[in-house]
Design a protein around this motif. Structure first.
Motif, PDB file in Angstrom:
ATOM      1  N   GLY A 262       0.795  -1.168  -0.070  1.00 40.17           N
ATOM      2  CA  GLY A 262      -0.022   0.064  -0.342  1.00 40.17           C
ATOM      3  C   GLY A 262       0.978   1.270  -0.011  1.00 40.17           C
ATOM      4  O   GLY A 262       2.007   1.118   0.027  1.00 40.17           O
ATOM      5  N   VAL A 263       0.180   2.368  -0.072  1.00 37.02           N
ATOM      6  CA  VAL A 263       0.951   3.579  -0.054  1.00 37.02           C
ATOM      7  C   VAL A 263       0.099   4.576   1.049  1.00 37.02           C
ATOM      8  O   VAL A 263      -0.926   4.596   1.193  1.00 37.02           O
ATOM      9  CB  VAL A 263       0.915   4.289  -1.258  1.00 37.02           C
ATOM     10  CG1 VAL A 263       1.350   5.751  -1.252  1.00 37.02           C
ATOM     11  CG2 VAL A 263       1.572   3.450  -2.446  1.00 37.02           C
ATOM     12  N   SER A 264       0.999   5.242   1.762  1.00 38.60           N
ATOM     13  CA  SER A 264       0.581   6.025   2.851  1.00 38.60           C
ATOM     14  C   SER A 264       0.784   7.571   2.457  1.00 38.60           C
ATOM     15  O   SER A 264       1.889   7.862   2.070  1.00 38.60           O
ATOM     16  CB  SER A 264       0.946   5.719   4.255  1.00 38.60           C
ATOM     17  OG  SER A 264       0.772   6.648   5.192  1.00 38.60           O
ATOM     18  N   ARG A 265      -0.014   8.518   2.370  1.00 36.73           N
ATOM     19  CA  ARG A 265       0.412   9.971   2.115  1.00 36.73           C
ATOM     20  C   ARG A 265      -0.177  10.897   3.011  1.00 36.73           C
ATOM     21  O   ARG A 265      -1.135  10.625   3.796  1.00 36.73           O
ATOM     22  CB  ARG A 265      -0.619  10.369   0.835  1.00 36.73           C
ATOM     23  CG  ARG A 265      -0.147   9.193  -0.469  1.00 36.73           C
ATOM     24  CD  ARG A 265      -0.737   9.567  -1.750  1.00 36.73           C
ATOM     25  NE  ARG A 265      -0.722   8.696  -2.681  1.00 36.73           N
ATOM     26  CZ  ARG A 265      -1.428   7.647  -3.004  1.00 36.73           C
ATOM     27  NH1 ARG A 265      -2.480   7.404  -2.330  1.00 36.73           N
ATOM     28  NH2 ARG A 265      -1.012   6.867  -4.073  1.00 36.73           N
TER      29      ARG A 265
ATOM     30  N   LYS B 128       4.897   7.364   1.091  1.00 36.82           N
ATOM     31  CA  LYS B 128       5.652   6.295   1.347  1.00 36.82           C
ATOM     32  C   LYS B 128       5.067   5.000   1.304  1.00 36.82           C
ATOM     33  O   LYS B 128       3.959   4.736   1.705  1.00 36.82           O
ATOM     34  CB  LYS B 128       6.463   6.363   2.802  1.00 36.82           C
ATOM     35  CG  LYS B 128       7.788   5.814   2.826  1.00 36.82           C
ATOM     36  CD  LYS B 128       8.581   5.926   4.009  1.00 36.82           C
ATOM     37  CE  LYS B 128       9.989   5.740   4.106  1.00 36.82           C
ATOM     38  NZ  LYS B 128      10.527   6.223   5.210  1.00 36.82           N
ATOM     39  N   PRO B 129       5.489   3.899   0.729  1.00 40.49           N
ATOM     40  CA  PRO B 129       4.760   2.732   0.362  1.00 40.49           C
ATOM     41  C   PRO B 129       5.059   1.895   1.680  1.00 40.49           C
ATOM     42  O   PRO B 129       6.095   2.059   2.514  1.00 40.49           O
ATOM     43  CB  PRO B 129       5.751   1.903  -0.654  1.00 40.49           C
ATOM     44  CG  PRO B 129       7.051   2.633  -0.584  1.00 40.49           C
ATOM     45  CD  PRO B 129       6.815   3.998  -0.330  1.00 40.49           C
TER      46      PRO B 129
ATOM     47  N   SER C 299       5.039   8.733   8.939  1.00 42.46           N
ATOM     48  CA  SER C 299       5.514  10.322   8.395  1.00 42.46           C
ATOM     49  C   SER C 299       6.321  10.928   9.492  1.00 42.46           C
ATOM     50  O   SER C 299       7.429  11.759   9.227  1.00 42.46           O
ATOM     51  CB  SER C 299       4.406  10.962   7.775  1.00 42.46           C
ATOM     52  OG  SER C 299       3.571  11.592   8.966  1.00 42.46           O
ATOM     53  N   PHE C 300       6.291  10.501  10.610  1.00 44.17           N
ATOM     54  CA  PHE C 300       6.854  11.097  11.793  1.00 44.17           C
ATOM     55  C   PHE C 300       8.306  10.636  11.953  1.00 44.17           C
ATOM     56  O   PHE C 300       9.153  11.520  12.069  1.00 44.17           O
ATOM     57  CB  PHE C 300       6.031  10.694  13.228  1.00 44.17           C
ATOM     58  CG  PHE C 300       6.637  11.367  14.378  1.00 44.17           C
ATOM     59  CD1 PHE C 300       6.484  12.543  14.794  1.00 44.17           C
ATOM     60  CD2 PHE C 300       7.553  10.440  15.125  1.00 44.17           C
ATOM     61  CE1 PHE C 300       7.097  13.233  15.988  1.00 44.17           C
ATOM     62  CE2 PHE C 300       8.071  10.948  16.279  1.00 44.17           C
ATOM     63  CZ  PHE C 300       8.010  11.956  16.824  1.00 44.17           C
ATOM     64  N   ALA C 301       8.326   9.516  11.314  1.00 45.65           N
ATOM     65  CA  ALA C 301       9.803   8.983  11.420  1.00 45.65           C
ATOM     66  C   ALA C 301      10.570   9.733  10.331  1.00 45.65           C
ATOM     67  O   ALA C 301      11.907   9.930  10.510  1.00 45.65           O
ATOM     68  CB  ALA C 301       9.707   7.710  10.926  1.00 45.65           C
TER      69      ALA C 301
ATOM     70  N   PRO D  87      -3.271  20.661  11.022  1.00 47.48           N
ATOM     71  CA  PRO D  87      -4.798  20.626  10.723  1.00 47.48           C
ATOM     72  C   PRO D  87      -5.164  21.172   9.346  1.00 47.48           C
ATOM     73  O   PRO D  87      -4.558  22.238   8.812  1.00 47.48           O
ATOM     74  CB  PRO D  87      -5.260  21.527  11.843  1.00 47.48           C
ATOM     75  CG  PRO D  87      -4.216  21.730  12.991  1.00 47.48           C
ATOM     76  CD  PRO D  87      -2.751  21.414  12.186  1.00 47.48           C
ATOM     77  N   GLY D  88      -6.255  20.391   8.714  1.00 51.50           N
ATOM     78  CA  GLY D  88      -6.514  20.671   7.369  1.00 51.50           C
ATOM     79  C   GLY D  88      -5.661  19.537   6.386  1.00 51.50           C
ATOM     80  O   GLY D  88      -6.361  19.364   5.420  1.00 51.50           O
ATOM     81  N   GLU D  89      -4.761  19.287   6.777  1.00 51.04           N
ATOM     82  CA  GLU D  89      -4.142  18.393   5.901  1.00 51.04           C
ATOM     83  C   GLU D  89      -4.720  17.016   5.822  1.00 51.04           C
ATOM     84  O   GLU D  89      -5.325  16.543   7.146  1.00 51.04           O
ATOM     85  CB  GLU D  89      -2.692  18.146   6.133  1.00 51.04           C
ATOM     86  CG  GLU D  89      -1.853  19.642   5.828  1.00 51.04           C
ATOM     87  CD  GLU D  89      -0.423  19.301   5.801  1.00 51.04           C
ATOM     88  OE1 GLU D  89       0.405  20.068   5.168  1.00 51.04           O
ATOM     89  OE2 GLU D  89       0.012  18.841   7.023  1.00 51.04           O
ATOM     90  N   ILE D  90      -4.473  16.150   4.922  1.00 49.74           N
ATOM     91  CA  ILE D  90      -5.424  14.887   4.861  1.00 49.74           C
ATOM     92  C   ILE D  90      -4.485  13.727   4.850  1.00 49.74           C
ATOM     93  O   ILE D  90      -3.358  13.607   4.054  1.00 49.74           O
ATOM     94  CB  ILE D  90      -6.249  14.854   3.416  1.00 49.74           C
ATOM     95  CG1 ILE D  90      -7.137  16.038   3.345  1.00 49.74           C
ATOM     96  CG2 ILE D  90      -6.965  13.548   3.523  1.00 49.74           C
ATOM     97  CD1 ILE D  90      -8.004  16.167   2.216  1.00 49.74           C
ATOM     98  N   PHE D  91      -4.748  12.666   5.703  1.00 49.12           N
ATOM     99  CA  PHE D  91      -4.216  11.215   5.811  1.00 49.12           C
ATOM    100  C   PHE D  91      -4.791  10.706   4.642  1.00 49.12           C
ATOM    101  O   PHE D  91      -5.988  10.655   4.450  1.00 49.12           O
ATOM    102  CB  PHE D  91      -4.172  10.725   7.032  1.00 49.12           C
ATOM    103  CG  PHE D  91      -3.839  11.481   8.293  1.00 49.12           C
ATOM    104  CD1 PHE D  91      -2.375  11.625   8.475  1.00 49.12           C
ATOM    105  CD2 PHE D  91      -4.651  12.161   9.168  1.00 49.12           C
ATOM    106  CE1 PHE D  91      -1.788  12.352   9.454  1.00 49.12           C
ATOM    107  CE2 PHE D  91      -4.137  12.719  10.253  1.00 49.12           C
ATOM    108  CZ  PHE D  91      -2.686  12.750  10.444  1.00 49.12           C
TER     109      PHE D  91
END
Length: 330
Positions: free
Chosen positions: A231-234, A246-247, A289-291, A298-302
């Motif tokens: 998967g991919v996390s954005r 990042k995948p 993403s913290f790593a 706030p307002g940004e989308i996971f």
């Protein structure tokens, strides 16, 4: 098979089979919980019951999502009877990360941090042979059904939080039968939303960092989890541009624990065998993403996406005040 819960044009709850953008409502079922209860009572699989109840009319998933009518794939009418929990230090990560981690835990165990000791225990004993239980994983409590958010809903960072960051994970969804037997309905994408700054101050703050909302869904994958999931996390800015991505990988091939071992060490407790309860249990991740020193605003989308689960899980971050004042004496 993918199942979703949603509200129809009249605001009534429905459960349907998702195929591409088409949603086929199931006649006679207003929720995944109802479908699962009938499956347990009749001794049939959820997929077979769903196929038999699927209607010819179709709704558009994108239309439902745009209207904010998609619900979490499993819930309970009394949120107190939905337990949200999870395990950590269970994933090996990418090949590079895996090699680096193995080098890190290869030395004298006494020189390792508590986290690395726990990870090493999982690598050595998290996938036992046969049916005997393996080593216990890290375990944490996130909340009850009130903490679960559907795709499209905001994840709220309380005023006392130091951070609000995503954890792209897969969660197991369960119903406890009337005899106390846990039944797994399937799996769903999850955002195990946490406060990583608080946790980093001291690992004993882990419990505090996990008491947050979480995103689950949008779809329930019925059946077994593939051994390898990609998967991919954005993190997406408000203007739609991608700030970070990042995948990530999951499935037992990429884990130090088997799913069965994680389930055993959760459901071995009598508290979690209470008839009629539902459980959402997160299985962990190795991608944050913290790593990469990203602080989500706030307002940004996971956005968390894996093709086997259908549509992505999307949740904006919101900052909210804390409503606690002081305790009063009676």
């Amino acid at each position: 098979m993918l199942l979703i819960q949603y509200l129809n044009d009249d605001g009534e709850r429905r459960v349907g089979i998702l195929d591409g953008d088409a949603v086929a409502p199931l006649a006679g079922y207003a929720s995944t919980l109802e479908l699962a209860r009938v499956a347990v009572r009749q001794g049939k699989g959820i997929a077979a019951l769903a196929e038999a109840a699927a209607g010819a009319d179709k709704a558009s998933y994108e239309a439902l999502a745009s209207a904010g009518r998609v619900l979490p794939p499993l819930d309970h009418p009394d949120p107190a009877h939905c337990h949200v929990t999870g395990t950590g230090l269970t994933h090996l990560g990418s090949a590079d990360a895996r090699d680096a981690m193995h080098r890190k835990i290869a030395g004298d165990v006494e020189t390792l941090s508590d986290s690395m000791k726990m990870f090493r225990l999982g690598v050595e004993g998290g996938k036992p042979a046969g049916e005997r239980p393996g080593v216990q994983p890290e375990w944490f409590y996130k909340g009850d059904g009130d903490s679960v958010r559907a795709s499209g809903q905001a994840l709220e960072m309380p005023a006392f939080a130091l951070d609000g960051g995503e954890e792209p994970e897969i969660a197991g969804l369960y119903l406890i039968g009337e005899d106390g037997q846990p039944w797994r309905l399937g799996f769903a994408l999850g955002n195990e939303f946490s406060d990583h700054v608080t946790e980093r101050q001291n690992y004993l703050y882990l419990a505090h960092s996990k008491l947050r909302q979480c995103g689950v869904g949008p779809a329930l994958l019925v059946g077994e989890l593939p051994e390898h999931v990609e998967g991919v996390s954005r993190v997406v800015r408000q203007d739609g541009t991608v700030r970070w991505q990042k995948p990530f990988v999951s499935g037992e091939r990429n884990m130090s624990h088997s799913i069965a071992n994680l389930e055993y060490h959760h459901f071995k407790y009598g508290l979690f065998q209470r008839p009629g309860d539902v459980h959402i249990h997160f299985f962990g991740t190795a991608t944050l993403s913290f790593a990469d020193e990203i602080r989500v605003e706030p307002g940004e989308i996971f956005e968390i996406e894996a093709p086997v689960f259908g549509p992505p899980l999307r949740n904006p971050l919101a900052s909210v005040p804390s409503n606690f004042t002081t305790v009063k004496t009676l």
